[in-house]
Design a protein around this motif. Structure first.
Motif, PDB file in Angstrom:
ATOM      1  N   GLY A  93       0.809  -1.202   0.000  1.00 28.62           N
ATOM      2  CA  GLY A  93       0.000   0.000   0.000  1.00 28.62           C
ATOM      3  C   GLY A  93       0.846   1.257   0.000  1.00 28.62           C
ATOM      4  N   LEU A  94       0.265   2.333  -0.535  1.00 26.50           N
ATOM      5  CA  LEU A  94       0.856   3.665  -0.521  1.00 26.50           C
ATOM      6  C   LEU A  94      -0.029   4.558   0.342  1.00 26.50           C
ATOM      7  CD1 LEU A  94       1.657   3.822  -4.318  1.00 26.50           C
ATOM      8  CD2 LEU A  94       3.384   4.048  -2.521  1.00 26.50           C
ATOM      9  N   PHE A  95       0.566   5.174   1.359  1.00 24.56           N
ATOM     10  CA  PHE A  95      -0.207   5.952   2.327  1.00 24.56           C
ATOM     11  C   PHE A  95       0.318   7.382   2.355  1.00 24.56           C
ATOM     12  CE2 PHE A  95       0.002   1.529   3.589  1.00 24.56           C
ATOM     13  CZ  PHE A  95      -1.340   1.213   3.752  1.00 24.56           C
ATOM     14  N   PRO A  96      -0.565   8.371   2.089  1.00 26.50           N
ATOM     15  CA  PRO A  96      -0.106   9.766   2.015  1.00 26.50           C
ATOM     16  C   PRO A  96       0.420  10.274   3.359  1.00 26.50           C
ATOM     17  CG  PRO A  96      -2.494   9.661   1.990  1.00 26.50           C
ATOM     18  CD  PRO A  96      -2.013   8.250   1.854  1.00 26.50           C
ATOM     19  N   LEU A  97       1.505  11.008   3.285  1.00 28.03           N
ATOM     20  CA  LEU A  97       2.091  11.663   4.453  1.00 28.03           C
ATOM     21  C   LEU A  97       1.876  13.160   4.283  1.00 28.03           C
ATOM     22  CD1 LEU A  97       5.433   9.631   4.588  1.00 28.03           C
ATOM     23  CD2 LEU A  97       3.388   9.280   6.002  1.00 28.03           C
ATOM     24  N   GLU A  98       0.779  13.658   4.822  1.00 27.36           N
ATOM     25  CA  GLU A  98       0.386  15.041   4.574  1.00 27.36           C
ATOM     26  C   GLU A  98       1.418  16.028   5.095  1.00 27.36           C
ATOM     27  OE1 GLU A  98      -1.911  15.794   2.651  1.00 27.36           O
ATOM     28  OE2 GLU A  98      -2.999  13.898   2.509  1.00 27.36           O
ATOM     29  N   GLY A  99       2.180  15.632   6.112  1.00 27.82           N
ATOM     30  CA  GLY A  99       3.192  16.540   6.649  1.00 27.82           C
ATOM     31  C   GLY A  99       4.473  16.570   5.842  1.00 27.82           C
ATOM     32  N   LEU A 100       4.593  15.714   4.833  1.00 32.40           N
ATOM     33  CA  LEU A 100       5.798  15.661   4.012  1.00 32.40           C
ATOM     34  C   LEU A 100       5.391  15.886   2.570  1.00 32.40           C
ATOM     35  CD1 LEU A 100       8.839  15.125   3.903  1.00 32.40           C
ATOM     36  CD2 LEU A 100       8.344  12.690   3.635  1.00 32.40           C
ATOM     37  N   LYS A 101       5.603  17.083   2.074  1.00 29.38           N
ATOM     38  CA  LYS A 101       5.162  17.444   0.737  1.00 29.38           C
ATOM     39  C   LYS A 101       6.116  16.900  -0.318  1.00 29.38           C
ATOM     40  CE  LYS A 101       1.508  19.619   2.013  1.00 29.38           C
ATOM     41  NZ  LYS A 101       0.170  19.055   1.705  1.00 29.38           N
ATOM     42  N   SER A 102       5.587  16.804  -1.537  1.00 36.00           N
ATOM     43  CA  SER A 102       6.401  16.339  -2.654  1.00 36.00           C
ATOM     44  C   SER A 102       7.376  17.423  -3.070  1.00 36.00           C
ATOM     45  CB  SER A 102       5.501  15.962  -3.835  1.00 36.00           C
ATOM     46  OG  SER A 102       4.944  17.134  -4.414  1.00 36.00           O
ATOM     47  N   LEU A 103       8.280  17.062  -3.976  1.00 33.53           N
ATOM     48  CA  LEU A 103       9.253  18.009  -4.504  1.00 33.53           C
ATOM     49  C   LEU A 103       8.705  18.777  -5.703  1.00 33.53           C
ATOM     50  CD1 LEU A 103      12.504  15.858  -4.288  1.00 33.53           C
ATOM     51  CD2 LEU A 103      11.571  17.463  -2.614  1.00 33.53           C
ATOM     52  N   ALA A 104       7.463  18.529  -6.065  1.00 34.66           N
ATOM     53  CA  ALA A 104       6.832  19.216  -7.188  1.00 34.66           C
ATOM     54  C   ALA A 104       5.877  20.289  -6.674  1.00 34.66           C
ATOM     55  CB  ALA A 104       6.076  18.223  -8.063  1.00 34.66           C
ATOM     56  N   ASP A 105       5.578  21.254  -7.521  1.00 38.32           N
ATOM     57  CA  ASP A 105       4.571  22.247  -7.181  1.00 38.32           C
ATOM     58  C   ASP A 105       3.194  21.582  -7.196  1.00 38.32           C
ATOM     59  OD1 ASP A 105       6.510  24.204  -7.036  1.00 38.32           O
ATOM     60  OD2 ASP A 105       6.286  24.764  -9.150  1.00 38.32           O
ATOM     61  N   GLY A 106       2.395  21.860  -6.190  1.00 35.27           N
ATOM     62  CA  GLY A 106       1.073  21.270  -6.135  1.00 35.27           C
ATOM     63  C   GLY A 106       0.810  20.627  -4.791  1.00 35.27           C
ATOM     64  N   PRO A 107      -0.416  20.123  -4.588  1.00 34.52           N
ATOM     65  CA  PRO A 107      -0.827  19.614  -3.278  1.00 34.52           C
ATOM     66  C   PRO A 107      -0.412  18.168  -2.991  1.00 34.52           C
ATOM     67  CG  PRO A 107      -2.661  19.487  -4.805  1.00 34.52           C
ATOM     68  CD  PRO A 107      -1.529  20.137  -5.561  1.00 34.52           C
ATOM     69  N   GLU A 108       0.125  17.447  -3.971  1.00 34.72           N
ATOM     70  CA  GLU A 108       0.386  16.021  -3.767  1.00 34.72           C
ATOM     71  C   GLU A 108       1.482  15.801  -2.733  1.00 34.72           C
ATOM     72  OE1 GLU A 108       0.932  12.021  -6.476  1.00 34.72           O
ATOM     73  OE2 GLU A 108       1.693  13.915  -7.235  1.00 34.72           O
ATOM     74  N   PRO A 109       1.212  14.986  -1.695  1.00 34.63           N
ATOM     75  CA  PRO A 109       2.216  14.737  -0.657  1.00 34.63           C
ATOM     76  C   PRO A 109       3.139  13.576  -1.027  1.00 34.63           C
ATOM     77  CG  PRO A 109       0.193  13.623  -0.081  1.00 34.63           C
ATOM     78  CD  PRO A 109      -0.074  14.341  -1.388  1.00 34.63           C
ATOM     79  N   ALA A 110       4.120  13.340  -0.187  1.00 34.97           N
ATOM     80  CA  ALA A 110       4.912  12.122  -0.296  1.00 34.97           C
ATOM     81  C   ALA A 110       4.090  10.952   0.258  1.00 34.97           C
ATOM     82  CB  ALA A 110       6.218  12.282   0.469  1.00 34.97           C
ATOM     83  N   PHE A 111       4.566   9.738   0.019  1.00 35.33           N
ATOM     84  CA  PHE A 111       3.814   8.547   0.418  1.00 35.33           C
ATOM     85  C   PHE A 111       4.708   7.566   1.165  1.00 35.33           C
ATOM     86  CE2 PHE A 111       1.399  10.336  -2.962  1.00 35.33           C
ATOM     87  CZ  PHE A 111       0.078  10.036  -2.684  1.00 35.33           C
ATOM     88  N   LEU A 112       4.139   6.958   2.193  1.00 32.01           N
ATOM     89  CA  LEU A 112       4.760   5.814   2.844  1.00 32.01           C
ATOM     90  C   LEU A 112       4.419   4.578   2.017  1.00 32.01           C
ATOM     91  CD1 LEU A 112       6.173   4.581   5.397  1.00 32.01           C
ATOM     92  CD2 LEU A 112       3.846   4.224   6.292  1.00 32.01           C
ATOM     93  N   HIS A 113       5.446   3.788   1.658  1.00 31.47           N
ATOM     94  CA  HIS A 113       5.226   2.575   0.864  1.00 31.47           C
ATOM     95  C   HIS A 113       5.551   1.362   1.726  1.00 31.47           C
ATOM     96  CE1 HIS A 113       6.188   0.013  -2.936  1.00 31.47           C
ATOM     97  NE2 HIS A 113       4.911  -0.084  -2.580  1.00 31.47           N
ATOM     98  N   VAL A 114       4.599   0.453   1.849  1.00 30.49           N
ATOM     99  CA  VAL A 114       4.756  -0.768   2.641  1.00 30.49           C
ATOM    100  C   VAL A 114       4.338  -1.948   1.781  1.00 30.49           C
ATOM    101  CG1 VAL A 114       4.078  -2.015   4.725  1.00 30.49           C
ATOM    102  CG2 VAL A 114       4.252   0.489   4.774  1.00 30.49           C
TER     103      VAL A 114
END
Length: 264
Positions: A63-84
């Protein structure tokens, strides 16, 4: 398999072959399904068969789980993801025997049954994403004329997806097994190959090349991949085939694979 066997070149070749496949089995088609800002379930499974008397089967759940406190390196709202993820594998292969007492009809037959688990981060960027994962592997090993034994080790992998590379997407993947000093690298470039039924079926195709090895095992593979994505089913099916040359068997051989990837 005795403890002293792990210090021979033959033993290193067998363990290298095992972890090569583990690395390869996690680079199936999740790259074509860009994560959004919601959790995503992943399921995959498939087989890969070599002409040089090898057959592998795997199944993965993750699964991929959004980490709202860790933003992506791109412009926009998409966050980084925890991958398990965790995977189960059955691996069977033969190779020319190292010695007569370890052979049947001149071959050493082996079977690996077990699995891996890992956790990491996927960080979206303006050009695609970067992912890094770390975990472990545990397998039962059944070898000709040897008692069943177990092997374990650290698993590390990384992936770069470049989805702004002209008409297609360039996917680069690598893994390292520290306990056996083993490296795996793969590159794949997938391009649009058409659609049917008003984009209910999307097709991709492209070349791939794989190289891996350590001080006692080297192999190079090259071939092509064709995939069919069905968005309404959240599933991608893929076929791959090509040629290989390794230090395990002389000459040039071939390989083929069939797999699926589901995400929702």
């Amino acid at each position: 398999m005795t403890a002293s066997f792990f210090h021979t070149n033959a033993g290193k070749r067998k363990l290298s072959f095992l972890f090569l496949f583990l690395g390869f089995s996690f680079v199936v088609f999740p790259s074509f399904c860009r994560a959004d800002s919601s959790p995503i379930l992943e399921l995959s499974g498939g087989e890969m068969i070599f002409s040089q008397q090898a057959a592998f089967y795997d199944a993965m759940v993750g699964g991929l789980f959004p980490l709202e406190g860790l933003k992506s390196l791109a412009d926009g709202p998409e966050p980084a993801f925890l991958h398990v993820f965790a995977a189960g594998n059955v691996i069977n292969f033969n190779q020319p025997a190292v010695s007569p007492e370890q052979s049947v009809d001149g071959l050493t037959r082996e079977s690996y049954t077990g699995g891996v688990g890992a956790v990491g981060l996927r960080i979206p960027t303006s050009w695609g994403f970067w992912e890094g994962d770390i975990g472990g592997a545990y397998f039962n090993v059944d070898q000709t004329f040897s008692p069943v034994s177990t092997v374990s080790g650290v698993y590390v992998q990384t992936e770069f997806l470049f989805d702004r590379m002209g008409p297609g997407a360039l996917d680069l993947f690598g893994s390292y097994i520290g306990s056996i000093n083993y490296l795996l690298g793969e590159g794949r470039y997938m391009m649009d190959a058409g659609e049917l039924f008003r984009r209910k079926a999307l097709f991709y195709a492209g070349p791939e090349i794989i190289g891996q090895g350590n001080s006692s095992y080297e192999v190079v593979q090259g071939g092509g991949v064709f995939s069919a994505e069905f968005p309404s089913l959240h599933t991608t099916f893929s076929l791959e085939a090509g040629v290989l040359n390794s230090s395990v068997w002389p000459g040039v051989g071939g390989y083929e694979g069939v797999s699926f990837y589901y995400s929702y």
